[in-house]
Structures are given as structure tokens and as C-alpha cells.
Scaffold this motif. Sequence first.
Motif, PDB file in Angstrom:
ATOM      1  N   ARG A  26       8.896 -11.498 -34.085  1.00 34.15           N
ATOM      2  CA  ARG A  26       8.562 -12.636 -33.220  1.00 34.15           C
ATOM      3  C   ARG A  26       8.489 -12.168 -31.777  1.00 34.15           C
ATOM      4  O   ARG A  26       9.354 -11.438 -31.299  1.00 34.15           O
ATOM      5  CB  ARG A  26       9.620 -13.726 -33.360  1.00 34.15           C
ATOM      6  CG  ARG A  26       9.431 -14.890 -32.402  1.00 34.15           C
ATOM      7  CD  ARG A  26      10.489 -15.946 -32.619  1.00 34.15           C
ATOM      8  NE  ARG A  26      10.460 -16.936 -31.544  1.00 34.15           N
ATOM      9  CZ  ARG A  26      11.180 -18.046 -31.540  1.00 34.15           C
ATOM     10  NH1 ARG A  26      11.984 -18.302 -32.552  1.00 34.15           N
ATOM     11  NH2 ARG A  26      11.092 -18.896 -30.549  1.00 34.15           N
ATOM     12  N   PHE A  41       2.377 -19.274 -33.583  1.00 35.13           N
ATOM     13  CA  PHE A  41       2.755 -19.975 -34.800  1.00 35.13           C
ATOM     14  C   PHE A  41       1.901 -21.218 -35.015  1.00 35.13           C
ATOM     15  O   PHE A  41       1.613 -21.586 -36.157  1.00 35.13           O
ATOM     16  CB  PHE A  41       4.239 -20.352 -34.771  1.00 35.13           C
ATOM     17  CG  PHE A  41       4.660 -21.070 -36.018  1.00 35.13           C
ATOM     18  CD1 PHE A  41       4.864 -20.367 -37.203  1.00 35.13           C
ATOM     19  CD2 PHE A  41       4.804 -22.458 -36.040  1.00 35.13           C
ATOM     20  CE1 PHE A  41       5.212 -21.028 -38.371  1.00 35.13           C
ATOM     21  CE2 PHE A  41       5.155 -23.123 -37.201  1.00 35.13           C
ATOM     22  CZ  PHE A  41       5.358 -22.400 -38.367  1.00 35.13           C
ATOM     23  N   GLU A  68       7.889 -23.598 -40.046  1.00 37.87           N
ATOM     24  CA  GLU A  68       8.606 -22.432 -39.522  1.00 37.87           C
ATOM     25  C   GLU A  68       9.807 -22.073 -40.399  1.00 37.87           C
ATOM     26  O   GLU A  68      10.246 -20.932 -40.416  1.00 37.87           O
ATOM     27  CB  GLU A  68       9.060 -22.695 -38.084  1.00 37.87           C
ATOM     28  CG  GLU A  68       9.281 -21.422 -37.292  1.00 37.87           C
ATOM     29  CD  GLU A  68       9.157 -21.626 -35.791  1.00 37.87           C
ATOM     30  OE1 GLU A  68       9.198 -20.625 -35.066  1.00 37.87           O
ATOM     31  OE2 GLU A  68       9.018 -22.780 -35.352  1.00 37.87           O
ATOM     32  N   GLN A 119       0.282 -22.250 -38.496  1.00 37.73           N
ATOM     33  CA  GLN A 119       0.566 -23.567 -39.077  1.00 37.73           C
ATOM     34  C   GLN A 119      -0.727 -24.316 -39.382  1.00 37.73           C
ATOM     35  O   GLN A 119      -0.871 -24.941 -40.433  1.00 37.73           O
ATOM     36  CB  GLN A 119       1.429 -24.366 -38.100  1.00 37.73           C
ATOM     37  CG  GLN A 119       2.005 -25.644 -38.670  1.00 37.73           C
ATOM     38  CD  GLN A 119       2.920 -26.322 -37.666  1.00 37.73           C
ATOM     39  OE1 GLN A 119       2.633 -26.354 -36.460  1.00 37.73           O
ATOM     40  NE2 GLN A 119       4.023 -26.871 -38.142  1.00 37.73           N
ATOM     41  N   GLN A 143      10.277 -16.973 -43.658  1.00 35.59           N
ATOM     42  CA  GLN A 143      11.569 -16.496 -43.169  1.00 35.59           C
ATOM     43  C   GLN A 143      11.944 -15.150 -43.804  1.00 35.59           C
ATOM     44  O   GLN A 143      12.592 -14.310 -43.165  1.00 35.59           O
ATOM     45  CB  GLN A 143      12.652 -17.541 -43.457  1.00 35.59           C
ATOM     46  CG  GLN A 143      12.544 -18.790 -42.582  1.00 35.59           C
ATOM     47  CD  GLN A 143      12.738 -18.478 -41.112  1.00 35.59           C
ATOM     48  OE1 GLN A 143      13.577 -17.659 -40.731  1.00 35.59           O
ATOM     49  NE2 GLN A 143      11.913 -19.109 -40.279  1.00 35.59           N
ATOM     50  N   SER A 190       5.807 -19.282 -29.378  1.00 39.97           N
ATOM     51  CA  SER A 190       6.347 -18.391 -30.401  1.00 39.97           C
ATOM     52  C   SER A 190       5.172 -17.777 -31.159  1.00 39.97           C
ATOM     53  O   SER A 190       4.384 -18.498 -31.780  1.00 39.97           O
ATOM     54  CB  SER A 190       7.253 -19.167 -31.365  1.00 39.97           C
ATOM     55  OG  SER A 190       8.396 -19.622 -30.689  1.00 39.97           O
TER      56      SER A 190
END
Length: 817
Positions: free
Chosen positions: A177, A150, A161, A154, A167, A114
Motif C-alpha cells: 500500500r 483503491f 477493502e 473497487q 487482505q 490509498s
Amino acid sequence: MSLLAQVAVEKAAYHFDKLFTYSVPEGLAGKVAPGVRVLVPFGPGGGERVGMVFALGGEEAANLKPIQQVLDESPLLEQGMLDLAQWLKDRTFCTLFEAVRLMVPAGMQLRLQSSYVLAPGFKDFDREMYTDTAWQVLQVLRRSPRAVPFEKLQKSLGIAEDDPGFQSLLSGGAVCRVNLAASRLKDAVAKMVRLVPGFEGKLTPRQREVYATLQDVGEASEKELCYFTGASPAVVRALAEKGAAEVFEYEVYRRPASSGLGASSPLEGDLSPSQQQALAGLLECYVHAQAGSPKNCALLYGVTGSGKTSVYLRLIAHVLEEGRSALVLVPEISLTAQALGQFQGAFGGQVAVLHSGLSLGERMDEWKRIRRGEAKVVVGTRSAVFAPVADLGLVVIDEEQEPAYKAEASPRFDAREVARRRCTQSRALCLLASATPSVEACYMARQKKYAFFKLEGRFGPAQIPTVELVDQNQEALHGDEAAIGPTLAAALKENFQAGRQSIVLLNRRGYHTFASCPSCHEVLRCPHCSISLTFHSANRRLMCHYCGYSVPLPDTCPACGKPGLRYRGSGTQRAEEQLQGLLPEAKVLRLDTDAVAARYSLERRLEEFAKGEYHVMVGTQMVAKGLDFENVTLVGVLSADQSLYSDDFRSAERTFDLLTQVVGRAGRGRYPGRAIIQTYMPENPVLHLAGKQDYFGFFKRELLYRKALLYPPFADLLVIGFVGTQESLVEAASGRFLTLFTGLAAQEYPTLPLRVLRPTPAAIARVGGKYRYKLIIKCRSTPPLRQLAARTLTAFAALKDFRTVTAYPDPDPNYIL
């Protein structure tokens, strides 16, 4: 008319698996080819998945989905391997992509990540509009020229996430994405620096020193340049920025460590008349195989130490002289080290090795060397049968009877069958070699379907060891259930005093094999499996050898609470302890999966034993086969009859094989050998035949038994296994499958010869918290039979009542559940 492609897609269910047709966009028309991986939409939601292109073309249809991306610059698999994948699907009931994964090293396999990019045209960078987290994400994506995984976000920002700020960027359309296909490993590269001639610019003193060094050598790695000049990498970068030097990268291979075992050139010296005769016959078989003869398999038989390896090494040398390649399979990593030393001694840098003990990087780079034709001889375990060997001329399967050649997990392929298939594809010879061939292979030779060659006696001055069967019922044992009886103990002492080495086989790990309560007679069992726990002295724990469960050694019985648990049976840890007490001045080496878990520890221990640093080696079956140590003159076998009465039709064959092989480790050089076999069943004929190394006597006896009960080679077996968490549901599912199978067979396959045994619980009915049942089908593995099984599996998968039960087919399994 648009260009179409036939694609196998990952994670497709078996009952739904096939080649799916996709359209090829004009921009990808020159890149899509058979053997390349692609990114495709799949399923009702159009989620992205990795696929492998098998062919171009297909039937036009409405609403065909397009290939989204080509993931390989050039085909990863050639057409022969794609054909092999389709053959595997038919033979092992796996999906096409599962078959493909067998052929690609783990380090090159792709996974979808992702990843995130700024939305097209996004320019709203007003700091006041965003939370701290959202603003940090925007800045990272703004600076990056490509999508950011991602995992990287992170790691650098510490976000989750489901973070509200993150979001909000997705829901507000600021960030999109995307899925990126990433390989598990990158190529190993070395950074190189080379001189740019004619540079006339200004340099600092340190830069001039580096430049002068480059004038002398032309080019060097950055690491070497910094080491010899004392300069930092920053100085090298500055040189490149000024145009005085050029920095570039080239790929380097991560090579496995070379083996020190058997490293002398084994092609030197003369062959015995028996070896010469066998080699001449095999060369003739090789010529016939090259010409496309369907009879392209041969069996080379010879007692342990007869010189089979010398014969096929010379056969490989002949194949290489003709410009072709060879593949050598060995059953276990423990045999790879010694085999690798012999092959490296004979063929040097042309040898590549493939087995699970290598790192991902080493396996990937060895695979590349093979694919590029830089390695012409491949030595490896079961999975090496899929090595991308160019112009394959010979496959040697050493110790061909070994169950390790059959995979226990899907795809449940047999490397021997795959090898024969590859030989047919490539017009190559498949050579099976063993001192104890499988009953099936020997039967094929007797039926003249395989060529057969026999080596008489041991090579050179070596003689077959003398064998003594010791009745444990009569011997006065040392202490309480001592594993080593007085006869073997005396022989071990005598051998040690003579300066010779010994090997002791006990095919059980751990210290004690079970613990029980003398009050309530309860045996301590694994809570997740139908098996007793084994005591391991190294960590003072009771352990399950099936699911890995372990618990500290209890002081009292878990069932009745009373103290005084008793421990019974002996494993390799206890045997090691007893040997150390028996021979306090000797160094004892234990070899089992617990002792050699670390990387390269097995190879290192075997080298140390070969150098005489240990006097006694005790271990499981990894000490029994393929090892060649001249100074070993005594072999002891503990609990020789433990495998004779297992719930498996091959138990006698396995016992004969193991005993014959381990006895053959003694007296392989100039010193005579001796073997002592401890048993509670001294009258058993299998033990006597193994002691005499009488393979053909055993074969004749075993064949009568197999024929009477209709077992291989007189029938093939297809076992359907059923696994689930509710025993009643698993039992019902197996019964329903039987009804489906027999009903379809009676209606549409009435002439198909079948003998179907009713479902029963597996020998170990519960493993890892799941119950297991089995359905045994005796048959011939023909296309109609495989079609019948596949149709039944598909019909069973559609039954909603049994969605929580897994049914899987296992063709000709090593062990019946």
C-alpha cells in the motif's frame, strides 16, 4: 550540513500547530522551495500528510524526518501569500495549513488516496495459489505502470477493502500500500491535431481526406476535424500512428458564463463635479500608497445612486494603465452578476470572477488566469481576497458594511482586514465604498485614519425617493395577518398600471414563520435546535433553517394530539402568493435561497427582471442591495422592524442599512421613486433616519450608544464559543475557560485592559443537537491579547475533562452567539 525545510502540516491541532523542520533528501534538493506542497511523515506512527513549505533552513536536530515527495512542479504560493498565512494564524487563531487552504482553489487541493502496487521483485503468478478476487487484483496491478488507487480497484472489480482475498495479498507481502496525493480536478485540455509535412506513406481514402484538410488549415482540434470531415477519432489516431499527423494537448479554460446585466461600457460619459473631485482625491491617495504611506485606506461615501461605481471604475482604469492589477470585492453573489457586467463592459477579457456559485473547474481555471497575469481585474465575493493577483495596486470593497465579508467558520477571517493587510504588503490603495458605511469605518475616517470622500446627491436627473412610514397598528389589514397592507397594495396596483416595476422586501424565507397549537399553546420546534419550525408551502413541510431538519405538515399537535394547528407570521412564499392574488395579471418573481438554488438561476432571473419580463420582485435581503433597474419606481418593505430588537448590539445599524439600501432601489433612472415602509414601531428614530437617508444623523446617534456600552469602534470583541452535546459539560467548560483566562491575565498580563463578561447560553442555545455557550471579552486586539487568548486555548485543550467540548475563538464576530 543537510538542507532543511520549514513545513506547515495539514490536520495539525491548533494547540500543536507550528512550522515543523524536515530534512531534504539530496534527490529533492532542487525541487523543494517555499510555496510548494510536499508529502511528509507526521506523528508517532509516521503517517503521511500533505504539507506546505514555508521556508528553507532551520536548526539541525537529531532524528529529523525527511520529506518524502514534492507534489508541485513549481511554487503554488509566492512569499507574500505565505507571510499572509502566518498573519492569519495570529489574527484568527487558525492553523497555518488552514490559512493555506484559503489561498488554493478547492479543485487544486490534494487528498491522499490509498493506492496499491506489486511488491518489489514479486513474480509468483501461480493462478492456483489465489482466490478469484486476489488473482483479478494481481492482474490489474501487473498491467498498470503505476500505483492503482483503491477507488479504481473497487469500481472495476467490485471489491471491498476488507475482502479476504485482497487482505491475503497484503498480509502475504504480494501487494504494498502507498499513499498518493491526488488533486480533486484535472486541467481541462483540448486534443489537437497538426500536419507532419512531407509524409509520403500510404493512406486510406478517409485518411487522405483528413490529411488534405490538415494541409489546408495546418492544425485543428480533433473534435472540429471529425465534425468537418465526417471521420471518426480512430481515423485520426491511425494518421498519427502512421506518422502523417501529430496529436497533442493544450490546456483550455473553463470560463464562467458572462453576465448580460450592465454590459454597456460604463467608462463613457462625463462625471459630475462631485465625482471628479472624489476621483482626483483618490488618485492622490493611490500615489501616496504607492510610495509606501501607512495611510493607505480611503472611504467613498455617497447616497444610493450617487455614482460611486463610476468613480472607482475610472480609478481601476488608471491602475491598469500603470501596469498594475485591481481586486473588487462584493458581499453577495447576487451583486456579482451586475458588477461583472459593468466590469466586462469596461475591461473586457481582463476580468476574472471568483465566487462560490462557480463550478470547481471554473474557479480553478479563473484562479490560474489570475496567477498567470492573464486577468488584471478580479471581481468576487469574500474568498476572492486571496486571489493570486500579481502587482496588486488597488482593492475596492463595495458595500463595505456587509456582514458577509466576515467568515462564520474557521478560519474566521474578515476580508476587509485581509484586504488592508494585502494593500500594505503591495503598496496598494484600499478603497471602501458604501451608502451606509459601518460605524467603525466612518469613525476611522472621522479620526483622519482613513481618507474620506463624499458624493453629493444622486447622479444625473435621478432623485432620492419619497418615503412613507405606514403604521400597521392602524391599518385595516386584508384578511388574516395579510403581509401587504392597503396602502402598499394600492401603490402596487397603481405602479403596475403605469407600466413600472416594484420591489418588495421581506427578510424571511418560507410561508409561515411558526406553527402553534391553540389548545396547549405549544409552538412546534426543531428537535435538534432551540428554534421554531417554518412552514414551506412549496413542499408542504415544516423546516428548520438552522440544521435542515424537516417533517411533513402534521394534522394534529405533536404535544397534545388535538387538531387545528394555527400558522402565524409571513415569509416570502406567502408574500408571493398574496402579490399574485393582488395583481393577477402581473408576473411575480420571488428571490430567496430556496428559489435560486440552481446554478446561474439568480443571474438568469435578474436578467429577466431587467428586461421587463417580471413586474414585481419579492425577496429577502438579496433584493435590497446593489441592484440597479431604471424602471423600478416603487419599493415596499414588510415587517421593517423585525430586526430592530434582536439580541445583538448591531441590530439598529443592520436595520438602518437594510432599509436605506432597499429604499435606494427606487427611482434610480428618469422616473421618480417612492418607498412604503410597513412597521408596528412608526415612532422609532432609526426608521425615520433610514427613510430620510440621513446616514450621518444615524451615525452620531449610534456612536453615543457604542461609547456608553464600550462596543466597537471603542473596543474590539473576542468571543469564545463553546459547543458540545451535554449542556452541563458545556457550561462547566466555559466557566473553567474563564478561570484559566482571568488567572493567566492577572499573573502575566496585569496591565492589559480587559472587560470580561461571564459565560452565558447563546441566543439560540442549541443547534444541530449541540449546546452552545459564549464568553465575551471586550479588549483591544493587540499582540499581548492574542497571545493571552492563544495560551488559554492551548491550556484548555489539555484538560481531559472537557475533551468532548470544542472551544473556538471568534474575533469581532458579525453576530454575538
